[in-house]
Structure formats: structure tokens, C-alpha cells
Design a protein around this motif. Structure first.
Motif, PDB file in Angstrom:
ATOM      1  N   ASP A 163      90.608  51.346  37.668  1.00  0.00           N
ATOM      2  CA  ASP A 163      91.546  50.224  37.593  1.00  0.00           C
ATOM      3  C   ASP A 163      91.877  49.819  36.156  1.00  0.00           C
ATOM      4  OD1 ASP A 163      89.067  49.229  36.908  1.00  0.00           O
ATOM      5  OD2 ASP A 163      89.235  47.419  38.111  1.00  0.00           O
ATOM      6  N   TYR A 164      91.563  50.708  35.199  1.00  0.00           N
ATOM      7  CA  TYR A 164      91.771  50.398  33.792  1.00  0.00           C
ATOM      8  C   TYR A 164      91.904  51.722  33.039  1.00  0.00           C
ATOM      9  CZ  TYR A 164      91.013  48.210  29.236  1.00  0.00           C
ATOM     10  OH  TYR A 164      91.162  47.770  27.948  1.00  0.00           O
ATOM     11  N   PRO A 165      92.766  51.810  32.039  1.00  0.00           N
ATOM     12  CA  PRO A 165      92.956  53.076  31.329  1.00  0.00           C
ATOM     13  C   PRO A 165      91.854  53.371  30.318  1.00  0.00           C
ATOM     14  CG  PRO A 165      94.408  51.415  30.419  1.00  0.00           C
ATOM     15  CD  PRO A 165      93.704  50.778  31.591  1.00  0.00           C
ATOM     16  N   GLY A 166      90.751  53.878  30.781  1.00  0.00           N
ATOM     17  CA  GLY A 166      89.632  54.201  29.900  1.00  0.00           C
ATOM     18  C   GLY A 166      88.415  54.573  30.715  1.00  0.00           C
ATOM     19  N   GLY A 167      87.244  54.495  30.096  1.00  0.00           N
ATOM     20  CA  GLY A 167      86.006  54.832  30.785  1.00  0.00           C
ATOM     21  C   GLY A 167      84.818  54.344  29.992  1.00  0.00           C
ATOM     22  N   MET A 168      83.629  54.751  30.431  1.00  0.00           N
ATOM     23  CA  MET A 168      82.409  54.310  29.762  1.00  0.00           C
ATOM     24  C   MET A 168      81.356  55.393  29.815  1.00  0.00           C
ATOM     25  SD  MET A 168      80.445  51.783  32.331  1.00  0.00           S
ATOM     26  CE  MET A 168      79.792  52.417  33.853  1.00  0.00           C
ATOM     27  N   VAL A 169      80.423  55.308  28.870  1.00  0.00           N
ATOM     28  CA  VAL A 169      79.253  56.172  28.836  1.00  0.00           C
ATOM     29  C   VAL A 169      78.057  55.264  28.578  1.00  0.00           C
ATOM     30  CG1 VAL A 169      78.089  58.072  27.634  1.00  0.00           C
ATOM     31  CG2 VAL A 169      80.578  58.135  27.935  1.00  0.00           C
ATOM     32  N   ILE A 170      77.070  55.311  29.467  1.00  0.00           N
ATOM     33  CA  ILE A 170      75.831  54.550  29.298  1.00  0.00           C
ATOM     34  C   ILE A 170      74.754  55.557  28.910  1.00  0.00           C
ATOM     35  CG2 ILE A 170      74.112  53.070  30.410  1.00  0.00           C
ATOM     36  CD1 ILE A 170      76.351  52.070  32.254  1.00  0.00           C
ATOM     37  N   PHE A 171      74.039  55.258  27.821  1.00  0.00           N
ATOM     38  CA  PHE A 171      73.134  56.247  27.252  1.00  0.00           C
ATOM     39  C   PHE A 171      71.979  55.575  26.506  1.00  0.00           C
ATOM     40  CE2 PHE A 171      76.191  55.000  24.167  1.00  0.00           C
ATOM     41  CZ  PHE A 171      75.595  55.106  22.922  1.00  0.00           C
ATOM     42  N   LEU A 172      70.996  56.376  26.160  1.00  0.00           N
ATOM     43  CA  LEU A 172      69.825  55.914  25.416  1.00  0.00           C
ATOM     44  C   LEU A 172      69.935  56.342  23.959  1.00  0.00           C
ATOM     45  CD1 LEU A 172      67.090  56.989  27.982  1.00  0.00           C
ATOM     46  CD2 LEU A 172      68.036  54.693  27.652  1.00  0.00           C
ATOM     47  N   ALA A 173      69.540  55.436  23.055  1.00  0.00           N
ATOM     48  CA  ALA A 173      69.489  55.738  21.624  1.00  0.00           C
ATOM     49  C   ALA A 173      68.400  54.880  21.008  1.00  0.00           C
ATOM     50  CB  ALA A 173      70.836  55.457  20.970  1.00  0.00           C
ATOM     51  N   GLU A 174      67.911  55.291  19.861  1.00  0.00           N
ATOM     52  CA  GLU A 174      66.849  54.555  19.179  1.00  0.00           C
ATOM     53  C   GLU A 174      67.324  53.209  18.647  1.00  0.00           C
ATOM     54  OE1 GLU A 174      63.520  55.254  18.822  1.00  0.00           O
ATOM     55  OE2 GLU A 174      63.940  56.858  20.255  1.00  0.00           O
ATOM     56  N   ASP A 175      68.565  53.171  18.153  1.00  0.00           N
ATOM     57  CA  ASP A 175      69.087  51.952  17.548  1.00  0.00           C
ATOM     58  C   ASP A 175      70.611  52.024  17.499  1.00  0.00           C
ATOM     59  OD1 ASP A 175      69.689  53.691  15.378  1.00  0.00           O
ATOM     60  OD2 ASP A 175      67.857  53.125  14.325  1.00  0.00           O
ATOM     61  N   LEU A 176      71.232  50.976  16.992  1.00  0.00           N
ATOM     62  CA  LEU A 176      72.692  50.912  16.939  1.00  0.00           C
ATOM     63  C   LEU A 176      73.271  52.013  16.061  1.00  0.00           C
ATOM     64  CD1 LEU A 176      75.299  49.527  17.761  1.00  0.00           C
ATOM     65  CD2 LEU A 176      74.949  47.900  15.893  1.00  0.00           C
ATOM     66  N   ASN A 177      72.601  52.368  15.002  1.00  0.00           N
ATOM     67  CA  ASN A 177      73.078  53.435  14.127  1.00  0.00           C
ATOM     68  C   ASN A 177      73.187  54.754  14.888  1.00  0.00           C
ATOM     69  OD1 ASN A 177      73.815  54.550  11.516  1.00  0.00           O
ATOM     70  ND2 ASN A 177      71.779  55.480  11.486  1.00  0.00           N
ATOM     71  N   GLU A 178      72.134  55.118  15.619  1.00  0.00           N
ATOM     72  CA  GLU A 178      72.180  56.350  16.411  1.00  0.00           C
ATOM     73  C   GLU A 178      73.225  56.244  17.510  1.00  0.00           C
ATOM     74  OE1 GLU A 178      69.458  59.401  19.091  1.00  0.00           O
ATOM     75  OE2 GLU A 178      68.674  57.402  18.674  1.00  0.00           O
ATOM     76  N   ALA A 179      73.320  55.078  18.142  1.00  0.00           N
ATOM     77  CA  ALA A 179      74.306  54.872  19.205  1.00  0.00           C
ATOM     78  C   ALA A 179      75.721  55.081  18.683  1.00  0.00           C
ATOM     79  CB  ALA A 179      74.149  53.479  19.808  1.00  0.00           C
ATOM     80  N   THR A 180      75.989  54.571  17.505  1.00  0.00           N
ATOM     81  CA  THR A 180      77.310  54.729  16.905  1.00  0.00           C
ATOM     82  C   THR A 180      77.601  56.203  16.622  1.00  0.00           C
ATOM     83  OG1 THR A 180      77.194  52.522  15.951  1.00  0.00           O
ATOM     84  CG2 THR A 180      78.763  54.050  14.946  1.00  0.00           C
ATOM     85  N   LYS A 181      76.616  56.923  16.114  1.00  0.00           N
ATOM     86  CA  LYS A 181      76.796  58.353  15.849  1.00  0.00           C
ATOM     87  C   LYS A 181      77.080  59.123  17.134  1.00  0.00           C
ATOM     88  CE  LYS A 181      74.055  58.510  11.644  1.00  0.00           C
ATOM     89  NZ  LYS A 181      72.810  58.948  11.002  1.00  0.00           N
ATOM     90  N   ILE A 182      76.375  58.761  18.205  1.00  0.00           N
ATOM     91  CA  ILE A 182      76.591  59.426  19.500  1.00  0.00           C
ATOM     92  C   ILE A 182      78.010  59.162  19.991  1.00  0.00           C
ATOM     93  CG2 ILE A 182      75.949  59.336  21.957  1.00  0.00           C
ATOM     94  CD1 ILE A 182      73.004  59.007  20.971  1.00  0.00           C
ATOM     95  N   ALA A 183      78.447  57.926  19.939  1.00  0.00           N
ATOM     96  CA  ALA A 183      79.798  57.588  20.394  1.00  0.00           C
ATOM     97  C   ALA A 183      80.851  58.300  19.550  1.00  0.00           C
ATOM     98  CB  ALA A 183      80.009  56.079  20.349  1.00  0.00           C
TER      99      ALA A 183
END
Length: 91
Positions: A42-62
Motif C-alpha cells: 500500500d506504499y511505494p517502497g519496502g523494508m528490511v529488518i536485520f541485525l547489526a552491532e551498532d548504527l554504524n554497521e547498520a548504515t553500512k548494510i543499508a
């Protein structure tokens, strides 16, 4: 820690970038990082839920996701505190 990146479409997708995105998700899964993903119905996009050590790693993954790295989608990261039976749904 559990993170989510929400993606918004920026330009039309093509098969090549979709295939690269799927391979990227498979790699995250093989590393034990991917929890849940998918497009919104119902919206033009999507999501990914995942595990990372911290925000820095999460940003790199995204930012390594081909959808984002190739400019097909923009993203926002959110940190999730999981509520479940084990923690009494955070009561």
C-alpha cells in the motif's frame, strides 16, 4: 541490535537491480543478519529488518543494498526494540 531500513522508490526498478538486491538479501541471510524483508502493498517502497552491532554497521548494510547504492531507493534507518513473549511484550 535490531534495525530496519525503510525504502522509498526514487526511480523505476529494472530486473538487473532487483536480481542484485535479492542476491544481497540472500547474503545477509547466510550471515545470520536478515530477519524479515519485503515490499509494501500500500506504499511505494519496502523494508528490511536485520541485525547489526551498532548504527554504524547498520548504515553500512543499508547503503550496500543495490537498491540504495544504485540510487533506485532512498532509505531511513530505525532501531527496533523487539517485543515478544520472552520479555512480556515490554511490560
Amino acid at each position: 541490535m535490531t534495525f530496519m531500513y525503510l525504502m522509498n522508490n526514487q526511480k523505476p526498478l529494472n530486473y538487473e537491480v532487483i536480481e542484485s538486491h535479492v542476491e544481497y538479501l540472500k547474503e545477509l541471510k547466510s550471515q545470520g543478519k536478515l530477519m524479515l524483508c519485503g515490499p509494501f502493498t500500500d506504499y511505494p517502497g519496502g523494508m528490511v529488518i536485520f541485525l547489526a552491532e551498532d548504527l554504524n554497521e547498520a548504515t553500512k548494510i543499508a547503503e550496500a543494498d543495490p537498491f540504495i547504492a544504485s540510487g533506485f531507493k532512498s532509505y531511513e534507518i530505525r532501531t527496533i526494540q523487539l517485543a515478544n513473549e520472552e520479555n512480556n511484550y515490554l511490560l
